[in-house]
Design a protein around this motif. Structure first.
Motif, PDB file in Angstrom:
ATOM      1  N   ALA A   1       1.669 -11.665   1.507  1.00 18.13           N
ATOM      2  CA  ALA A   1       2.219 -10.656   2.417  1.00 18.13           C
ATOM      3  C   ALA A   1       1.637  -9.286   2.085  1.00 18.13           C
ATOM      4  CB  ALA A   1       3.740 -10.602   2.293  1.00 18.13           C
ATOM      5  N   VAL A   2       1.404  -8.505   3.129  1.00 18.24           N
ATOM      6  CA  VAL A   2       0.958  -7.117   2.954  1.00 18.24           C
ATOM      7  C   VAL A   2       2.006  -6.215   3.592  1.00 18.24           C
ATOM      8  CG1 VAL A   2      -0.800  -5.400   3.574  1.00 18.24           C
ATOM      9  CG2 VAL A   2      -1.492  -7.760   3.039  1.00 18.24           C
ATOM     10  N   VAL A   3       2.515  -5.258   2.823  1.00 13.61           N
ATOM     11  CA  VAL A   3       3.405  -4.245   3.407  1.00 13.61           C
ATOM     12  C   VAL A   3       2.633  -2.931   3.342  1.00 13.61           C
ATOM     13  CG1 VAL A   3       5.649  -3.109   3.351  1.00 13.61           C
ATOM     14  CG2 VAL A   3       5.442  -5.496   2.596  1.00 13.61           C
ATOM     15  N   HIS A   4       2.251  -2.450   4.516  1.00 17.69           N
ATOM     16  CA  HIS A   4       1.341  -1.309   4.584  1.00 17.69           C
ATOM     17  C   HIS A   4       2.130  -0.008   4.796  1.00 17.69           C
ATOM     18  CE1 HIS A   4      -1.919   1.258   5.397  1.00 17.69           C
ATOM     19  NE2 HIS A   4      -1.943   1.136   6.713  1.00 17.69           N
ATOM     20  N   LEU A   5       2.304   0.727   3.693  1.00 17.28           N
ATOM     21  CA  LEU A   5       3.078   1.973   3.732  1.00 17.28           C
ATOM     22  C   LEU A   5       2.211   3.199   3.436  1.00 17.28           C
ATOM     23  CD1 LEU A   5       6.285   0.804   1.776  1.00 17.28           C
ATOM     24  CD2 LEU A   5       5.977   0.935   4.257  1.00 17.28           C
ATOM     25  N   ALA A   6       0.966   2.984   3.000  1.00 11.90           N
ATOM     26  CA  ALA A   6       0.110   4.136   2.692  1.00 11.90           C
ATOM     27  C   ALA A   6      -0.158   4.915   3.967  1.00 11.90           C
ATOM     28  CB  ALA A   6      -1.213   3.678   2.095  1.00 11.90           C
ATOM     29  N   ALA A   7       0.022   6.194   3.904  1.00  7.92           N
ATOM     30  CA  ALA A   7      -0.233   7.035   5.080  1.00  7.92           C
ATOM     31  C   ALA A   7      -0.168   8.486   4.662  1.00  7.92           C
ATOM     32  CB  ALA A   7       0.834   6.801   6.151  1.00  7.92           C
ATOM     33  N   TRP A   8      -0.747   9.327   5.486  1.00  5.19           N
ATOM     34  CA  TRP A   8      -0.391  10.733   5.421  1.00  5.19           C
ATOM     35  C   TRP A   8       0.851  10.846   6.273  1.00  5.19           C
ATOM     36  CZ3 TRP A   8      -2.387  15.538   3.492  1.00  5.19           C
ATOM     37  CH2 TRP A   8      -3.268  15.343   2.424  1.00  5.19           C
ATOM     38  N   ALA A   9       1.953  11.211   5.636  1.00  4.16           N
ATOM     39  CA  ALA A   9       3.225  11.320   6.341  1.00  4.16           C
ATOM     40  C   ALA A   9       3.509  12.812   6.567  1.00  4.16           C
ATOM     41  CB  ALA A   9       4.315  10.664   5.516  1.00  4.16           C
TER      42      ALA A   9
ATOM     43  N   THR B   1       0.856  -1.197   0.000  1.00  4.49           N
ATOM     44  CA  THR B   1       0.000   0.000   0.000  1.00  4.49           C
ATOM     45  C   THR B   1       0.891   1.246   0.000  1.00  4.49           C
ATOM     46  OG1 THR B   1      -0.160   0.312   2.388  1.00  4.49           O
ATOM     47  CG2 THR B   1      -1.702  -1.266   1.387  1.00  4.49           C
ATOM     48  N   GLY B   2       0.332   2.334  -0.517  1.00  7.51           N
ATOM     49  CA  GLY B   2       1.169   3.524  -0.706  1.00  7.51           C
ATOM     50  C   GLY B   2       2.185   3.227  -1.790  1.00  7.51           C
ATOM     51  N   GLY B   3       1.786   2.322  -2.692  1.00 11.68           N
ATOM     52  CA  GLY B   3       2.695   1.703  -3.667  1.00 11.68           C
ATOM     53  C   GLY B   3       3.327   2.649  -4.668  1.00 11.68           C
ATOM     54  N   ALA B   4       2.749   3.867  -4.790  1.00  6.33           N
ATOM     55  CA  ALA B   4       3.328   4.819  -5.737  1.00  6.33           C
ATOM     56  C   ALA B   4       4.282   5.780  -5.038  1.00  6.33           C
ATOM     57  CB  ALA B   4       2.213   5.608  -6.422  1.00  6.33           C
ATOM     58  N   GLY B   5       4.455   5.601  -3.734  1.00  6.95           N
ATOM     59  CA  GLY B   5       5.261   6.533  -2.958  1.00  6.95           C
ATOM     60  C   GLY B   5       6.751   6.222  -3.017  1.00  6.95           C
ATOM     61  N   PHE B   6       7.484   7.011  -2.255  1.00 10.64           N
ATOM     62  CA  PHE B   6       8.957   6.982  -2.263  1.00 10.64           C
ATOM     63  C   PHE B   6       9.518   5.631  -1.780  1.00 10.64           C
ATOM     64  CE2 PHE B   6      12.323   8.219   1.052  1.00 10.64           C
ATOM     65  CZ  PHE B   6      13.401   7.902   0.235  1.00 10.64           C
ATOM     66  N   ILE B   7       9.223   5.270  -0.534  1.00 19.05           N
ATOM     67  CA  ILE B   7       9.809   4.035   0.014  1.00 19.05           C
ATOM     68  C   ILE B   7       9.252   2.828  -0.731  1.00 19.05           C
ATOM     69  CG2 ILE B   7      10.029   2.595   2.088  1.00 19.05           C
ATOM     70  CD1 ILE B   7       9.880   5.187   3.760  1.00 19.05           C
ATOM     71  N   ALA B   8       7.927   2.867  -1.009  1.00 16.19           N
ATOM     72  CA  ALA B   8       7.295   1.741  -1.702  1.00 16.19           C
ATOM     73  C   ALA B   8       7.946   1.491  -3.058  1.00 16.19           C
ATOM     74  CB  ALA B   8       5.809   2.014  -1.882  1.00 16.19           C
ATOM     75  N   HIS B   9       8.352   2.573  -3.740  1.00 17.45           N
ATOM     76  CA  HIS B   9       8.975   2.374  -5.039  1.00 17.45           C
ATOM     77  C   HIS B   9      10.214   1.493  -4.906  1.00 17.45           C
ATOM     78  CE1 HIS B   9      11.773   3.032  -8.312  1.00 17.45           C
ATOM     79  NE2 HIS B   9      10.700   3.168  -9.056  1.00 17.45           N
TER      80      HIS B   9
ATOM     81  N   VAL C   1      -6.891   8.278   7.670  1.00 21.39           N
ATOM     82  CA  VAL C   1      -6.093   7.439   6.765  1.00 21.39           C
ATOM     83  C   VAL C   1      -5.157   6.519   7.552  1.00 21.39           C
ATOM     84  CG1 VAL C   1      -4.335   7.461   4.937  1.00 21.39           C
ATOM     85  CG2 VAL C   1      -6.240   9.089   4.867  1.00 21.39           C
ATOM     86  N   ASN C   2      -4.465   7.093   8.555  1.00 24.27           N
ATOM     87  CA  ASN C   2      -3.419   6.309   9.222  1.00 24.27           C
ATOM     88  C   ASN C   2      -3.986   5.320  10.237  1.00 24.27           C
ATOM     89  OD1 ASN C   2      -1.978   8.126   7.723  1.00 24.27           O
ATOM     90  ND2 ASN C   2      -0.780   8.962   9.399  1.00 24.27           N
ATOM     91  N   VAL C   3      -5.160   5.616  10.772  1.00 24.99           N
ATOM     92  CA  VAL C   3      -5.726   4.695  11.771  1.00 24.99           C
ATOM     93  C   VAL C   3      -6.813   3.828  11.116  1.00 24.99           C
ATOM     94  CG1 VAL C   3      -6.796   4.470  14.039  1.00 24.99           C
ATOM     95  CG2 VAL C   3      -5.142   6.306  13.623  1.00 24.99           C
ATOM     96  N   THR C   4      -7.886   4.463  10.619  1.00 24.58           N
ATOM     97  CA  THR C   4      -8.962   3.662  10.010  1.00 24.58           C
ATOM     98  C   THR C   4      -8.438   2.899   8.790  1.00 24.58           C
ATOM     99  OG1 THR C   4     -10.518   5.333  10.752  1.00 24.58           O
ATOM    100  CG2 THR C   4     -11.332   3.774   9.115  1.00 24.58           C
ATOM    101  N   GLY C   5      -7.595   3.549   8.010  1.00 22.72           N
ATOM    102  CA  GLY C   5      -7.009   2.864   6.844  1.00 22.72           C
ATOM    103  C   GLY C   5      -6.229   1.624   7.265  1.00 22.72           C
ATOM    104  N   THR C   6      -5.496   1.738   8.359  1.00 19.37           N
ATOM    105  CA  THR C   6      -4.709   0.591   8.845  1.00 19.37           C
ATOM    106  C   THR C   6      -5.637  -0.536   9.315  1.00 19.37           C
ATOM    107  OG1 THR C   6      -2.862   2.013   9.425  1.00 19.37           O
ATOM    108  CG2 THR C   6      -2.958  -0.107  10.559  1.00 19.37           C
ATOM    109  N   VAL C   7      -6.745  -0.169   9.972  1.00 19.53           N
ATOM    110  CA  VAL C   7      -7.714  -1.197  10.390  1.00 19.53           C
ATOM    111  C   VAL C   7      -8.282  -1.910   9.156  1.00 19.53           C
ATOM    112  CG1 VAL C   7      -9.932  -1.618  11.536  1.00 19.53           C
ATOM    113  CG2 VAL C   7      -8.313   0.005  12.513  1.00 19.53           C
ATOM    114  N   ASN C   8      -8.600  -1.142   8.104  1.00 18.77           N
ATOM    115  CA  ASN C   8      -9.117  -1.776   6.881  1.00 18.77           C
ATOM    116  C   ASN C   8      -8.145  -2.815   6.336  1.00 18.77           C
ATOM    117  OD1 ASN C   8     -11.392  -0.231   6.981  1.00 18.77           O
ATOM    118  ND2 ASN C   8     -10.774   1.225   5.378  1.00 18.77           N
TER     119      ASN C   8
END
Ligand SMILES: NC(=O)c1ccc[n+]([C@@H]2O[C@H](COP(=O)([O-])OP(=O)(O)OC[C@H]3O[C@@H](n4cnc5c(N)ncnc54)[C@H](O)[C@@H]3O)[C@@H](O)[C@H]2O)c1
Length: 320
Positions: free
Chosen positions: A84-92, A6-14, A107-114
């Motif tokens: 495997a799920v690597v969950h990186l999506a967030a408002w940083a 998740t957050g797959g288009a972001g910096f670390i995810a890339h 996003v960071n809490v409810t999104g993580t629960v989802n």
């Protein structure tokens, strides 16, 4: 292995997705391409990953959706349940969280629960959560160790990351999921987020504009090269502990003034510094104790700051 990032288009995810594709994993990216920074940068990251996938003969698929849209997210899991799920999506970002605490919380809490819910339902056997050194808050004791008290975050962002860790623990405890929380310490390198200090300062110096420095320039950060972060994430996926929290840092600190001097040297330009008062929400120092990560993950950061800055500025000069 089939991995959902998740957050797959972001910096670390890339960088992570590129490493997964190069070793032949099948990768699904989820990102909503929001405008926290220029979405075109994110689209470029995805195009590059598609090229890397094609070259490696590995499948990469990008799903443009919001992790708050659970129905759409579920369809991604249904179509191809990830191992495997690597969950990186967030408002940083620390400072903007003081202005938009509700978005960060959603996003960071409810999104993580989802994500945790769907990983549970579809039986993902590994869940990695991208947490942050910010959870250590104003802790006076350095370096920060994973079992230090973290009940006093000093920004909404930090509080949401700690909340994410606590939720991760509750899923590991109740549902036998294997969950690892990784506390990243200021990550930098090619493609770094444009709002983060190194990239922002380099851009301002390049354009001959003022470089705003908050406080006295003596705040210190443990800067971690993105390639070392990727090694840490891959190690966490491989070890797949039932539940652990790890620091991923370089375990060296660099002051703000030292950072500016390193950039001046690497770019061959002088910074026009504009001094501003200290910002609320900012930590004075971040400094990772990585002995647990070394011992249990075999984590071994290999890119010293000077070398990392050179790799960053090479990329920056290359036109980004
Ligand atoms: N970069 C750092 O120094 C650092 C330090 C500590 C922790 N982290 C954490 O690491 C993770 C990745 O950070 P990054 O620097 O690569 O940031 P990034 O902003 O480049 O990546 C995050 C991605 O998540 C996406 N996203 C945000 N909200 C979303 C939503 N509702 N639905 C779907 N996608 C959404 C964004 O569009 C973005 O592409 C984040 O969780 C961040 O909090 C980063």
């Amino acid at each position: 292995m089939e991995v959902l990032v998740t957050g797959g288009a972001g910096f670390i995810a890339h960088h992570l997705a590129a490493a997964l594709l190069r070793r032949g994993d099948k990768v699904a990216l989820v990102d909503n391409f929001n405008d926290y920074y220029d979405p075109e940068i994110k689209r470029r990251n995805v195009r590059d990953l598609e090229a890397i996938g094609a070259e490696a003969g590995a499948d990469v698929r990008c799903h443009a959706l919001d992790i708050l849209d659970k129905a759409s997210l579920r369809r991604v899991f249904e179509a191809s349940p990830p191992e495997a799920v690597v969950h990186l999506a967030a408002w940083a970002g620390v400072r903007p969280s003081l202005e938009k605490p509700a978005v960060y919380t959603e996003v960071n809490v409810t999104g993580t629960v989802n994500l945790l819910e769907l990983a549970k339902e579809f039986g993902a056997n590994c869940f990695v959560f991208g947490s942050s050194s910010s959870v250590y808050g104003g802790s006076g004791r350095v370096p920060f160790a994973e079992d230090d008290p973290v009940a006093r975050p000093i920004s909404p962002y930090a509080a949401t990351k700690r909340a994410g860790e606590l939720l991760c623990h509750s899923y590991a405890h109740n549902f036998g999921m294997h969950v690892t929380c990784l506390r990243f310490f200021t990550v930098y390198g090619p493609r770094q987020r444009p709002d983060l200090a190194i990239h922002k300062f380099a851009r301002l110096m390049d354009e001959g504009r003022d470089v705003p420095l908050f406080g006295k320039g003596d705040s210190r950060r443990d800067y971690t090269y993105v390639g070392d972060i990727v090694s840490g994430v891959l190690a966490a996926m491989e070890k797949n502990f039932p539940f652990e929290i790890f620091n991923l840092g370089e375990s060296q600190t660099v002051s703000l003034l030292e950072l500016v001097a390193s950039l001046e040297e690497a770019l061959g330009k002088k910074a026009r510094v504009k001094w501003l008062p200290e910002q609320t929400g900012d930590m004075k120092v971040t400094y990772a104790d990585i002995s647990k990560s070394r011992r249990l993950l075999g984590y071994d950061p290999r890119t010293p700051f000077r070398e990392g800055i050179r790799l960053f500025t090479d990329w920056f000069r290359g036109g980004r």
